[in-house]
Scaffold this motif. Structure first.
Motif, PDB file in Angstrom:
ATOM      1  N   MET A   1       0.745  -1.290  -0.034  1.00  0.00           N
ATOM      2  CA  MET A   1       0.063   0.026   0.041  1.00  0.00           C
ATOM      3  C   MET A   1       0.923   1.218   0.136  1.00  0.00           C
ATOM      4  O   MET A   1       0.535   2.404  -0.591  1.00  0.00           O
ATOM      5  CB  MET A   1      -0.871  -0.102   1.343  1.00  0.00           C
ATOM      6  N   GLU A   2       1.881   1.113   0.560  1.00  0.00           N
ATOM      7  CA  GLU A   2       2.765   2.379   0.825  1.00  0.00           C
ATOM      8  C   GLU A   2       3.339   2.823  -0.614  1.00  0.00           C
ATOM      9  O   GLU A   2       3.771   3.750  -1.089  1.00  0.00           O
ATOM     10  CB  GLU A   2       4.137   2.058   1.799  1.00  0.00           C
ATOM     11  N   PHE A   4       2.050   2.149  -3.311  1.00  0.00           N
ATOM     12  CA  PHE A   4       0.857   2.780  -4.267  1.00  0.00           C
ATOM     13  C   PHE A   4       1.067   4.494  -3.719  1.00  0.00           C
ATOM     14  O   PHE A   4       0.594   5.256  -4.761  1.00  0.00           O
ATOM     15  CB  PHE A   4      -0.236   2.233  -4.245  1.00  0.00           C
ATOM     16  N   ARG A   5       0.954   4.611  -2.594  1.00  0.00           N
ATOM     17  CA  ARG A   5       0.843   5.949  -2.057  1.00  0.00           C
ATOM     18  C   ARG A   5       2.152   6.871  -2.525  1.00  0.00           C
ATOM     19  O   ARG A   5       2.059   7.930  -2.958  1.00  0.00           O
ATOM     20  CB  ARG A   5       0.834   6.080  -0.566  1.00  0.00           C
ATOM     21  N   ASP A  40      -7.281   3.688  -5.621  1.00  0.00           N
ATOM     22  CA  ASP A  40      -6.964   2.225  -5.442  1.00  0.00           C
ATOM     23  C   ASP A  40      -6.710   1.854  -4.011  1.00  0.00           C
ATOM     24  O   ASP A  40      -7.104   0.884  -3.422  1.00  0.00           O
ATOM     25  CB  ASP A  40      -5.787   1.589  -6.086  1.00  0.00           C
ATOM     26  N   ILE A  41      -6.074   2.898  -3.235  1.00  0.00           N
ATOM     27  CA  ILE A  41      -5.771   2.431  -1.655  1.00  0.00           C
ATOM     28  C   ILE A  41      -6.603   3.423  -0.928  1.00  0.00           C
ATOM     29  O   ILE A  41      -6.274   3.869   0.151  1.00  0.00           O
ATOM     30  CB  ILE A  41      -4.367   2.685  -1.613  1.00  0.00           C
ATOM     31  N   THR A  42      -7.807   4.114  -1.310  1.00  0.00           N
ATOM     32  CA  THR A  42      -8.471   5.018  -0.668  1.00  0.00           C
ATOM     33  C   THR A  42      -7.958   6.161   0.076  1.00  0.00           C
ATOM     34  O   THR A  42      -7.943   6.687   1.302  1.00  0.00           O
ATOM     35  CB  THR A  42      -9.239   4.422   0.299  1.00  0.00           C
ATOM     36  N   ASP A  43      -6.745   6.874  -0.661  1.00  0.00           N
ATOM     37  CA  ASP A  43      -5.928   7.875  -0.218  1.00  0.00           C
ATOM     38  C   ASP A  43      -6.556   9.315  -0.582  1.00  0.00           C
ATOM     39  O   ASP A  43      -6.604   9.643  -1.587  1.00  0.00           O
ATOM     40  CB  ASP A  43      -4.696   7.745  -0.805  1.00  0.00           C
TER      41      ASP A  43
END
Length: 124
Positions: A1-2, A4-5, A40-43
């Protein structure tokens, strides 16, 4: 996830830099990529930031309606988020002023500020 962020934020920053160099199509491509990765990661923060950059990109192209639309899209995600102020000022207020559709009181206060600057003791 990190990962992707980091990728989303890198794309967002590259989009912002493309706006600043006048490369509007490149800016839009980077911002679209940033939004997809962030969603995609709800950021929400990065999504809102990229929407603000899209708004700025449209503003600098003179497309005030699109500028406001991108800002509104970002604001709907989280109206109380700290990024909301950027969207409200750069994405809503500036396009309204540029399009000539700002409420009368905005124009009046701008004229007042201009006349104050013309006052000799304030000009120094």
């Amino acid at each position: 996830m990190e990962l992707f962020r980091l990728a989303a934020r890198t794309s967002a920053v590259l989009g912002y830099m493309a706006v600043n160099t006048g490369r509007h199509l490149v800016a839009e491509a980077y911002c679209a990529e940033a939004v997809e990765l962030a969603r995609d990661i709800t950021d929400v923060e990065t999504t809102m930031w990229a929407m603000g950059t899209r708004s700025l990109n449209s503003y600098y192209q003179g497309d005030y309606a699109a500028s406001a639309m991108w800002a509104d899209t970002g604001l709907r995600l989280a109206p109380e988020h700290p990024q909301a102020i950027r969207l409200l000022i750069n994405g809503r207020a500036r396009p309204l002023g540029g399009s000539g559709t700002a409420p009368a009181q905005f124009g009046r206060s701008a004229r007042q500020r201009t006349s104050l600057r013309a006052t000799p003791f304030l000009a120094a």
